[in-house]
Every structure is written in structure tokens, then in C-alpha cells.
Design a protein around this motif. Structure first.
Motif, mmCIF file in Angstrom:
data_model
loop_
_atom_site.group_PDB
_atom_site.id
_atom_site.type_symbol
_atom_site.label_atom_id
_atom_site.label_comp_id
_atom_site.label_asym_id
_atom_site.label_seq_id
_atom_site.Cartn_x
_atom_site.Cartn_y
_atom_site.Cartn_z
ATOM 1 N N ILE A 1 44.357 36.011 29.347
ATOM 2 C CA ILE A 1 43.494 36.660 30.266
ATOM 3 C C ILE A 1 42.066 35.734 29.990
ATOM 4 O O ILE A 1 41.585 35.684 29.003
ATOM 5 N N GLU B 1 40.938 43.683 40.806
ATOM 6 C CA GLU B 1 41.550 44.346 39.668
ATOM 7 C C GLU B 1 41.722 45.981 39.881
ATOM 8 O O GLU B 1 42.817 46.640 39.832
ATOM 9 N N TYR C 1 50.247 41.462 34.914
ATOM 10 C CA TYR C 1 49.220 40.243 34.928
ATOM 11 C C TYR C 1 50.152 38.887 34.879
ATOM 12 O O TYR C 1 49.194 38.004 34.958
#
Length: 257
Positions: free
Chosen positions: A59, A77, A154
Motif C-alpha cells: 500500500i 476508502e 485492496y
């Protein structure tokens, strides 16, 4: 240095950024979002899962803290996390709808107490159904499936490209109708029997107006409702498993498409 002279360790900033989606999902999801769950436990779980995500995915957080792109990324998010938790919370509204229908027909709609899930007053029968649905949700590892979907999200919705499309937002809106359908189907066995009883009592009141059927009808509705619940509860438990399965499938469709 991450904007306006604010010094934060890059690893800490990445963890905080990852925790936004996970924390939003836990705030909206059942079980994790219960008011009885201490905030420190919720934050600790969010941080632990955030470390798991950082170990599994590279990330890259926004380079600056105080920037428009950073605020937009954080909003995206949070939107993904709230959407995942909201779907599960919508499915958990089905027992409350069923309890309103059954409790009103039985004459116990006035019986209510504080719900430990949301801290508000709700029908006692609805709390019973909600507790059973929560236990079934935990028994089929629904909480672990939610965590797994959060980690997989993700890959499917990476940070920076996590805006939900119109098709996925429409699917969330249409899933709200499933809560009403599931509530009606959950209340159907007992509700139909109580409806037949009310029809018989109504016919008797028209045939013999001098009889005081209120003193007979209410105890009869309560007794028939309790017996019908005891008989129909195995089938209702099976359908609660279907509700859990449908909600988890909806979360998977939201994440993976």
C-alpha cells in the motif's frame, strides 16, 4: 515530512491510511459496530487487520497529509468500508421487520427494551431474532468472511482507484429491498397463522356481537403465536442462514464484482 511540516513515520502513515477502510466497515457492520463493544477493542482490531493488509499488499499512501487528493482518497476508502458494513447491517434489519409483523399480530408490539447492538429501544421479539441471527452469523464464520473480504478488497479496489461505480451503488440500493422481502418471508409462517386466527375471531364477532371476544381473542393470539413460534423456529433458523449467506454474497459481489 508529510505536508505543512508534519513529520510522520511513513509506516505509521500507511497504517493509518489503511485503517480508514477497515474502521469504516467495522463501524457500519453488525457485531463489530455494536455500542457494547469498547472503542479500544474496535481500534485494536482495526490496527491488527491493518498490519495484515500491509503485510499482504504494498500500500502506497498519499505523499502529503493536508492535500485535496488525500482527502478525496480518504473519502473513497471510507465509502468502500461503509458500503461493505452497510450491506450486512441491512440484512440484519430483516428480523426486526419480521418481529414488527409478528408482534403486532400477537399483541406484544408494546414489549420493548434497549437493543445492545445499537443502543436504542426495539421490540423484545426483534431482539430475540437479532441475537439468533448474530449467533448464526458467528457460527458460520461470517465475521471472518468479512475480514477476508476487507483484505481482498485492496486487490479489487486498490487505494486511489476505490470509487464505487454506478452499478455497484445500484446493487447496494436494490439489496435494501431484500431486507423487506426477507423480513416478510421470515414472518410468513407465524404471521399467516395469526392472520387466519384474526379472521376467525372477526367472523365470530360479526356472527355473535353480544360476545366479548376481546377477552378471548387477545389471549388466543398470544397463545397461538407462542406455539407457532416454537413450531416454526427451526424453519426460521434455516432461513436466517439463507439471509446470512445472501448478505455475505452481496459483500463479495460488491468487492469482486
Amino acid at each position: 515530512m508529510l505536508g505543512f511540516g508534519l513529520a510522520i513515520e511513513p509506516q505509521l502513515w500507511a497504517l493509518i491510511f489503511v485503517m480508514v477502510r477497515i474502521g469504516a466497515a467495522f463501524m457500519a457492520a453488525p457485531v463489530f459496530g455494536a455500542v457494547s463493544l469498547p472503542v479500544i477493542v474496535r481500534v485494536s482490531l482495526t490496527g491488527a487487520i491493518g498490519l495484515l493488509v500491509l503485510a499482504a499488499h504494498p500500500i502506497v499512501p498519499p505523499p502529503s497529509v493536508f492535500a485535496v487528493t488525500t482527502f478525496v482518497s480518504i473519502a473513497a476508502e471510507a465509502l468502500v468500508g461503509f458500503a461493505m458494513g452497510f450491506i450486512l447491517q441491512t440484512a440484519f434489519a430483516a428480523p426486526l421487520i419480521a418481529s414488527e409483523l409478528i408482534g403486532g399480530s400477537m399483541g406484544i408490539g408494546f414489549a420493548s427494551s434497549i437493543d445492545p447492538q445499537n443502543g436504542r429501544s426495539s421490540p423484545a421479539l426483534g431482539q430475540f431474532f437479532s441475537i439468533m441471527l448474530t449467533l448464526l452469523f458467528l457460527s458460520v464464520d461470517g465475521h471472518l468472511v468479512l475480514v477476508d473480504m476487507l483484505v481482498k478488497s485492496y486487490d479489487a479496489l486498490p487505494p486511489g482507484a476505490a470509487w464505487l461505480g454506478t452499478e455497484r451503488l445500484k446493487a447496494i440500493a436494490f439489496f435494501g429491498g431484500y431486507a423487506f422481502l426477507a423480513g416478510l418471508l421470515l414472518a410468513l409462517p407465524v404471521g399467516f397463522l395469526l392472520l387466519c386466527l384474526n379472521i376467525v375471531v372477526g367472523m365470530m364477532s360479526r356472527a355473535a356481537p353480544a360476545l366479548n371476544l376481546f377477552s378471548v381473542g387477545l389471549p388466543a393470539s398470544l397463545a397461538v403465536g407462542v406455539i407457532a413460534l416454537a413450531i416454526a423456529f427451526p424453519a426460521m433458523g434455516d432461513y436466517m442462514l439463507v439471509i446470512v449467506s445472501e448478505s455475505l454474497s452481496a459483500v463479495q459481489t460488491l468487492v469482486l464484482g
